[in-house]
Design an enzyme around this catalytic site. Structure first.
Site, PDB file in Angstrom:
ATOM      1  N   PRO A 131       0.829  -1.216   0.000  1.00  0.00           N
ATOM      2  CA  PRO A 131       0.000   0.000   0.000  1.00  0.00           C
ATOM      3  C   PRO A 131       0.860   1.262   0.000  1.00  0.00           C
ATOM      4  O   PRO A 131       0.381   2.338  -0.346  1.00  0.00           O
ATOM      5  CB  PRO A 131      -0.829  -0.109   1.286  1.00  0.00           C
ATOM      6  CG  PRO A 131      -0.175  -1.167   2.116  1.00  0.00           C
ATOM      7  CD  PRO A 131       0.612  -2.045   1.197  1.00  0.00           C
ATOM      8  N   GLU A 158       3.201  -7.312   8.466  1.00  0.00           N
ATOM      9  CA  GLU A 158       3.453  -5.862   8.312  1.00  0.00           C
ATOM     10  C   GLU A 158       4.285  -5.569   7.066  1.00  0.00           C
ATOM     11  O   GLU A 158       4.683  -4.427   6.829  1.00  0.00           O
ATOM     12  CB  GLU A 158       4.170  -5.304   9.551  1.00  0.00           C
ATOM     13  CG  GLU A 158       3.321  -5.304  10.814  1.00  0.00           C
ATOM     14  CD  GLU A 158       2.008  -4.548  10.646  1.00  0.00           C
ATOM     15  OE1 GLU A 158       2.004  -3.495   9.994  1.00  0.00           O
ATOM     16  OE2 GLU A 158       0.994  -5.039  11.165  1.00  0.00           O
ATOM     17  N   ARG A 200      -3.643  -9.237 -20.156  1.00  0.00           N
ATOM     18  CA  ARG A 200      -4.683  -9.043 -21.183  1.00  0.00           C
ATOM     19  C   ARG A 200      -4.221  -8.089 -22.283  1.00  0.00           C
ATOM     20  O   ARG A 200      -4.822  -8.039 -23.349  1.00  0.00           O
ATOM     21  CB  ARG A 200      -6.010  -8.587 -20.552  1.00  0.00           C
ATOM     22  CG  ARG A 200      -6.018  -7.188 -20.030  1.00  0.00           C
ATOM     23  CD  ARG A 200      -7.256  -6.909 -19.205  1.00  0.00           C
ATOM     24  NE  ARG A 200      -8.466  -6.722 -19.998  1.00  0.00           N
ATOM     25  CZ  ARG A 200      -8.790  -5.605 -20.626  1.00  0.00           C
ATOM     26  NH1 ARG A 200      -7.993  -4.561 -20.570  1.00  0.00           N
ATOM     27  NH2 ARG A 200      -9.908  -5.510 -21.311  1.00  0.00           N
ATOM     28  N   ASP A 215     -11.078   0.512 -23.928  1.00  0.00           N
ATOM     29  CA  ASP A 215     -11.335   0.429 -22.490  1.00  0.00           C
ATOM     30  C   ASP A 215     -11.164   1.770 -21.791  1.00  0.00           C
ATOM     31  O   ASP A 215     -10.456   2.645 -22.282  1.00  0.00           O
ATOM     32  CB  ASP A 215     -10.319  -0.526 -21.841  1.00  0.00           C
ATOM     33  CG  ASP A 215     -10.752  -1.967 -21.949  1.00  0.00           C
ATOM     34  OD1 ASP A 215     -11.945  -2.216 -22.121  1.00  0.00           O
ATOM     35  OD2 ASP A 215      -9.864  -2.836 -21.853  1.00  0.00           O
TER      36      ASP A 215
HETATM   37  N1  SAM Z   1       2.084  -2.390   7.176  1.00  0.00           N
HETATM   38  C1  SAM Z   1       1.851  -2.204   5.783  1.00  0.00           C
HETATM   39  C2  SAM Z   1       1.556  -0.733   5.498  1.00  0.00           C
HETATM   40  O1  SAM Z   1       0.841  -0.133   6.275  1.00  0.00           O
HETATM   41  O2  SAM Z   1       2.012  -0.210   4.460  1.00  0.00           O
HETATM   42  C3  SAM Z   1       0.656  -3.029   5.344  1.00  0.00           C
HETATM   43  C4  SAM Z   1       0.955  -4.479   5.244  1.00  0.00           C
HETATM   44  S1  SAM Z   1      -0.380  -5.387   4.596  1.00  0.00           S
HETATM   45  C5  SAM Z   1      -1.279  -5.820   6.031  1.00  0.00           C
HETATM   46  C6  SAM Z   1       0.342  -6.909   4.105  1.00  0.00           C
HETATM   47  C7  SAM Z   1       0.678  -7.027   2.646  1.00  0.00           C
HETATM   48  O3  SAM Z   1      -0.499  -6.878   1.870  1.00  0.00           O
HETATM   49  C8  SAM Z   1       1.636  -6.013   2.091  1.00  0.00           C
HETATM   50  O4  SAM Z   1       2.988  -6.357   2.343  1.00  0.00           O
HETATM   51  C9  SAM Z   1       1.329  -6.068   0.608  1.00  0.00           C
HETATM   52  O5  SAM Z   1       1.964  -7.171   0.008  1.00  0.00           O
HETATM   53  C10 SAM Z   1      -0.173  -6.350   0.602  1.00  0.00           C
HETATM   54  N2  SAM Z   1      -1.005  -5.152   0.374  1.00  0.00           N
HETATM   55  C11 SAM Z   1      -1.869  -4.620   1.244  1.00  0.00           C
HETATM   56  N3  SAM Z   1      -2.502  -3.566   0.726  1.00  0.00           N
HETATM   57  C12 SAM Z   1      -2.046  -3.415  -0.526  1.00  0.00           C
HETATM   58  C13 SAM Z   1      -2.311  -2.480  -1.553  1.00  0.00           C
HETATM   59  N4  SAM Z   1      -3.180  -1.480  -1.417  1.00  0.00           N
HETATM   60  N5  SAM Z   1      -1.640  -2.618  -2.724  1.00  0.00           N
HETATM   61  C14 SAM Z   1      -0.748  -3.607  -2.886  1.00  0.00           C
HETATM   62  N6  SAM Z   1      -0.451  -4.523  -1.938  1.00  0.00           N
HETATM   63  C15 SAM Z   1      -1.087  -4.439  -0.759  1.00  0.00           C
END
Ligand code: SAM
Length: 298
Positions: A131, A158, A200, A215
């Protein structure tokens, strides 16, 4: 294109074998390998995570597990050398598709490779869903659809120790990417999203190349509404203009619907595209000038 995914839940990636992705596997356009990260974990408990340095909630994925996994996948070495190449979930019908029937040979996006001045363009692309990454867009999907080897590192808990990605720059072009402003449990679903969007766009994966050219986001706008038969359903009519047979008017109407929808739902996108005088007229009127349902009847 070769895609390798590293995850502690390999079964989560099963959708990569279905539908259009499965067909791409079958036709040899896509090669998928999914690696269980625990193969690189050592010790009795095969732990892949540890408490965060400096304290705080949750656990962080360990560099001494991720590092060797990424090394091996980049070099097809160790456990990565023996990973199964995934097969399609079901055989697909072999009937000719739209582009084949029309004798159209699709070509890929003509985009410069995603590579900085200090990176080696021959290295595989490592996509790290997080994220905290840069937002994933259709433009990136277009650029990355020309890659030959993409590796995904799926985090959990995390996330992954940041040093893993500093170190991985020796063997990969590393990109940390977010699929939206919300937090998922793990990187697997984000990997599925990004893979679908990229694959795709590889020439020949969609049966009709015009599907993705029209698209949302391809011309900077959201796509307007779509309709099919029956012409009337539950008292609701398909817009009359779509039966007019006047293709210039239909194209104009579709463009106007895309403009109006974009203005309503994503006005930020309008500032990124060049608007013609006809586009501006539609936006000022708030409806399509070729749609006579807005004209007084009688
Ligand atoms: N502690 C991290 C933070 O706040 O940035 C969040 C970790 S999340 C619980 C666990 C995993 O989910 C991340 O390492 C990532 O691989 C994935 N993930 C969660 N949200 C995501 C998003 N919006 N985009 C891409 N990957 C995501």
């Amino acid at each position: 294109m070769q895609i390798d995914v590293i995850s502690i839940f390999p079964e989560y990636l099963d959708p990569l074998r279905h539908a259009l992705l499965g067909r791409a596997i079958e036709q040899g356009t896509l090669q998928v390998r999914v690696h269980n990260l625990r193969q690189w974990a050592t010790g009795v408990h095969q732990a892949v995570d540890s408490a965060p340095c400096g304290g705080g909630p949750g656990m962080v994925m360990k560099p001494d597990v991720w590092g060797p996994a990424l090394d091996d996948v980049a070099q097809a070495h160790g456990p990565a050398a023996h990973a199964d190449v995934w097969r399609s979930s079901l055989p697909h019908q072999r009937q000719q598709r739209h582009d084949q029937r029309q004798g159209y040979i699709p070509s890929g996006y003509d985009r410069p490779r995603d590579c900085t001045e200090t990176e080696d363009p021959s290295l595989p692309l490592l996509l790290v869903p997080t994220p905290a990454g840069i937002p994933f867009t259709q433009a990136q999907a277009q650029t990355w659809s020309t890659e030959s080897h993409i590796v995904f590192a799926c985090g959990r808990y995390e996330g992954i120790d940041q040093r893993v990605f500093s170190d991985a720059q020796k063997r990969y072009r590393v990109r940390e990417v977010s699929i939206g402003d919300y937090v998922l449990i793990g990187g697997e679903v984000a990997t599925l999203v990004i893979t679908e969007a990229i694959v795709r766009l590889i020439p020949g994966v969609l049966g009709n190349h015009q599907s993705h050219e029209n698209d949302s986001f391809s011309d900077g706008l959201l796509e307007g509404p779509s309709f099919t038969k029956p012409r009337q359903w539950r008292g609701l009519d398909v817009p009359e203009i779509l039966f007019s047979g006047n293709h210039a008017n239909i194209d104009r109407w579709r463009r106007d619907q895309a403009l109006l929808r974009t203005m309503q739902r994503r006005p930020d996108l309008l500032s990124t595209i060049e608007l013609s005088p006809e586009d501006r007229r539609c936006l000022e009127l708030g409806h399509s000038p070729v749609d006579d349902s807005h004209q007084p009847r009688g």
